[in-house]
Design a protein around this motif. Structure first.
Motif: not given
Length: 420
Positions: A77-94, A128-132
């Motif tokens: 779920d890309p949208a959910a993944a973005f919402d989960a990461l956004a509070p901790f990283l400077t990201l562009s949703r688009e 899921p799908g996100v790695s460090l």
């Protein structure tokens, strides 16, 4: 038994290299969940300032963290993944969603240089799908402090290299071969033997500078305040220890932050005008003229001259900054009041040949050899013209152009008994 000893000794030396020499590097890479098989951790030597007590403090080093990446087809779920990461990283949703929809791409970087505390939070999200992946990059603890001296590390073609300043000048010394956890033991062993046999050993090291950070900070704050007060578009200053020629502080404004050099509008701000540019230095040249006159015996500490406010030489007229004459004045007043006519009078008493010889012996028109890139030599052809007018104008710093580092070295000779 002899063969067994040789084999054991070889393995012992290898263990020493792995555990001691490169122990920290391998320890980081040993965390397999944070390392790709082909991953090479970037490495580079350090640069240090020297405080007045003699201790070294970091001016440029390495910071370690993580790259956050994704495998798009595994992101449920890309949208959910973005919402989960956004509070901790400077990201562009688009941009994030665009990357997530590249389903055929096996690897997309989300953010580089994420700090360990942030990475720890992201790891716990188990997206899921996100790695460090372990990451290492250049870091300048002082921010803008001594930026023109240090330069920065940036891409040159497809590899990282020193750009500007000490980073560029000592790039060969600061470069390191990136280490990999998966180096082949025997390939590395025989490579080392071959290197020892041919003598092809790279000169690796760190750089310890004479820059004193407190003095550097004071100089930068002073320059910034003066630039603000007078609306100056450019300024600079150098503090030199006259007995050794050591540069204690060197700064130019405007400056930049080497941690975020991409934020600058253009590359012009990265050049060091104190070393790479030449200027007509003006009245700060007068002490050199007076010193030459005293040393040659053309004047004494009690010499005087008649100041009319102007002099006509070779059909040209030069004058004091205010055009006014002072009558009979001492040579000392040439410095006290910054009188062009006084400096010109001393130069004419010296004569063309002697004045030129003194100025060249002060190192004017030659590179100082400071270990910074792009040093200019200066423009001093007017000293060789043979015309009195050129000698007169050079005596108060016009008609010849010098680098500030060249000028301060010459002035430092006045404070150490005459040694350049």
């Amino acid at each position: 038994m002899g063969a067994l000893v040789v084999v054991c000794l070889t393995f012992f030396l290898k263990l020493y290299a792995v555990q001691i020499v490169r122990g920290d590097e391998f320890a980081l890479q040993a965390q397999r969940q944070y390392a790709r098989p082909e991953q090479m951790l970037w490495n580079r030597g350090s640069i240090f300032f020297t405080v007045k007590e003699g201790e070294s403090v970091s001016a440029a080093g390495l910071r370690e963290g993580f790259t956050v990446a994704m495998v798009p087809k595994e992101v449920i779920d890309p949208a959910a993944a973005f919402d989960a990461l956004a509070p901790f990283l400077t990201l562009s949703r688009e941009r994030f969603l665009l990357q997530a929809h590249r389903r055929d791409d096996p690897y997309e970087e989300i953010v580089r240089h994420a700090l360990p505390d942030v990475a720890s939070i992201i790891e716990k999200l188990k997206l899921p799908g996100v790695s460090l992946y372990r990451d290492r990059w250049r870091f300048y603890p002082g921010g803008k402090l001594a930026a023109h001296l240090l330069g920065f590390v940036g891409f040159q073609g497809d590899e990282l290299a020193g750009r500007y300043g000490l980073e560029r000048y000592y790039d060969d010394t600061l470069r390191r071969s990136p280490g990999s956890l998966y180096d082949n033991f025997f390939a590395e062993l025989f490579s080392g033997i071959r290197q020892a046999a041919t003598g092809a050993v790279e000169s690796e090291g760190d750089i310890v500078t004479s820059i004193e950070p407190t003095a550097q900070n004071f100089l930068e704050e002073t320059l910034f305040a003066l630039a603000q007060k007078f609306g100056a578009t450019q300024g600079g200053g150098i503090i030199m220890e006259p007995k050794s020629g050591a540069v204690v502080a060197l700064s130019a404004v405007p400056s930049f932050d080497p941690n975020d050099f991409r934020a600058e509008r253009g590359p012009a701000v990265f050049s060091n005008p104190l070393v790479e540019s030449v200027f007509e230095m003006g009245s700060i040249m007068k002490p050199l003229t007076i010193a030459a006159g005293l040393d040659a015996g053309a004047i004494t500490a009690t010499s005087t001259y008649t100041d009319l406010g102007f002099l006509t030489i070779d059909g040209k007229t030069i004058s004091n900054f205010d055009g006014k004459g002072r009558g009979r004045v001492s040579i000392q007043e040439t410095l006290n009041q910054s009188l062009n006519t006084g400096a010109a009078t001393v130069a004419l008493r010296l004569g063309n040949a002697r004045f030129r010889d003194y100025m060249l012996r002060f190192g004017l028109g030659e590179e100082t050899g400071i270990d910074l890139p792009g040093e200019a030599a200066g423009l001093t052809d007017n000293l060789k013209s043979g015309r009195d007018i050129e000698i007169a104008t050079a005596s108060y710093g016009q008609g010849i152009a010098l680098t500030p580092i060249q000028t301060v070295r010459a002035l430092a000779a006045l404070g150490n008994g005459g040694k350049l």
